[in-house]
Design a protein around this motif. Structure first.
Motif, PDB file in Angstrom:
ATOM      1  N   ASP A  21       1.327  -4.961  -0.421  1.00 41.39           N
ATOM      2  CA  ASP A  21       1.536  -3.381   0.035  1.00 41.39           C
ATOM      3  C   ASP A  21       2.243  -2.363  -1.016  1.00 41.39           C
ATOM      4  N   SER A  22       2.171  -2.769  -1.968  1.00 37.87           N
ATOM      5  CA  SER A  22       2.769  -2.089  -3.205  1.00 37.87           C
ATOM      6  C   SER A  22       2.222  -2.324  -4.650  1.00 37.87           C
ATOM      7  N   ASN A  37      -4.603   2.843   0.295  1.00 35.05           N
ATOM      8  CA  ASN A  37      -5.231   2.428   1.534  1.00 35.05           C
ATOM      9  C   ASN A  37      -6.667   3.030   1.501  1.00 35.05           C
ATOM     10  N   PRO A  65       3.823   2.529  -2.715  1.00 36.38           N
ATOM     11  CA  PRO A  65       2.923   2.132  -1.976  1.00 36.38           C
ATOM     12  C   PRO A  65       1.488   1.938  -2.279  1.00 36.38           C
ATOM     13  N   GLY A 100       6.885   8.004  -1.838  1.00 33.74           N
ATOM     14  CA  GLY A 100       7.203   6.784  -0.633  1.00 33.74           C
ATOM     15  C   GLY A 100       7.592   5.433  -1.202  1.00 33.74           C
ATOM     16  N   GLY A 101       8.025   5.600  -2.763  1.00 35.88           N
ATOM     17  CA  GLY A 101       8.240   4.390  -3.235  1.00 35.88           C
ATOM     18  C   GLY A 101       9.915   4.390  -3.798  1.00 35.88           C
ATOM     19  N   GLU A 138       8.202   1.356  -7.888  1.00 37.99           N
ATOM     20  CA  GLU A 138       7.264   0.623  -6.965  1.00 37.99           C
ATOM     21  C   GLU A 138       7.039   1.599  -5.927  1.00 37.99           C
ATOM     22  N   GLN A 193      -0.190  -5.443  -8.616  1.00 38.11           N
ATOM     23  CA  GLN A 193      -0.252  -5.222  -6.936  1.00 38.11           C
ATOM     24  C   GLN A 193       0.015  -6.357  -6.179  1.00 38.11           C
TER      25      GLN A 193
END
Length: 149
Positions: free
Chosen positions: A74-75, A148, A145, A126-127, A143, A71
């Protein structure tokens, strides 16, 4: 869903165990326990299975396929790395295309849908998916995201 990467790796390993045994290959998993991401378990698991199966098709018998996760800020980067034949330069930019396939050592060709599925699954989250030659073989990456919260 919030997904444990360790659990995802475990399921993918379990689903590919027979294939790996048949090819005298081992899977080495390197992932920290708390690593998590948000996504669809079925899609991400199937994407990993596709990458492991692909790696197994081109790996030298008796070698280890590495399944790693790390990690950044941000990814989360998921990697499948094999030792074996590299992807010819002319094919590198095309391997994620639907129905594109490279002949295996025994002459077989796949459907050409596995890596296309991997790319689609990554993009739905979203990767992105990528693949590159290494000194000893091939490294495929997904990869995604970072989760959160």
């Amino acid at each position: 869903d919030n997904l444990s990467v360790v659990d995802l790796f475990g399921e993918a390993a379990s689903r590919t165990e027979g294939l790996l045994d048949k090819s005298s290959l081992k899977l080495a998993i390197d992932c920290s326990a708390g690593l998590a991401l948000t996504g669809d378990r079925g899609l991400l698991e199937s994407a990993l299975v596709n990458l492991i199966e692909n790696a197994a098709d081109f790996a030298e018998k008796g070698t280890v396929i590495a399944l790693t996760a790390e990690q950044s800020a941000d990814s989360v980067l998921l990697r499948v790395i094999n030792k074996g034949a590299q992807i010819p330069e002319y094919a590198l930019s095309r391997v994620f295309e639907r129905f594109y396939s490279i002949a295996r050592e025994d002459g077989r060709k796949s459907t050409g849908l596995g890596l296309c599925f991997v790319r689609e699954a990554a993009e739905l989250h979203g990767g992105r998916a990528s693949i590159r030659n290494t000194k000893e073989g091939v490294e495929a990456q997904i990869e995604l995201p970072v989760t959160n919260g």
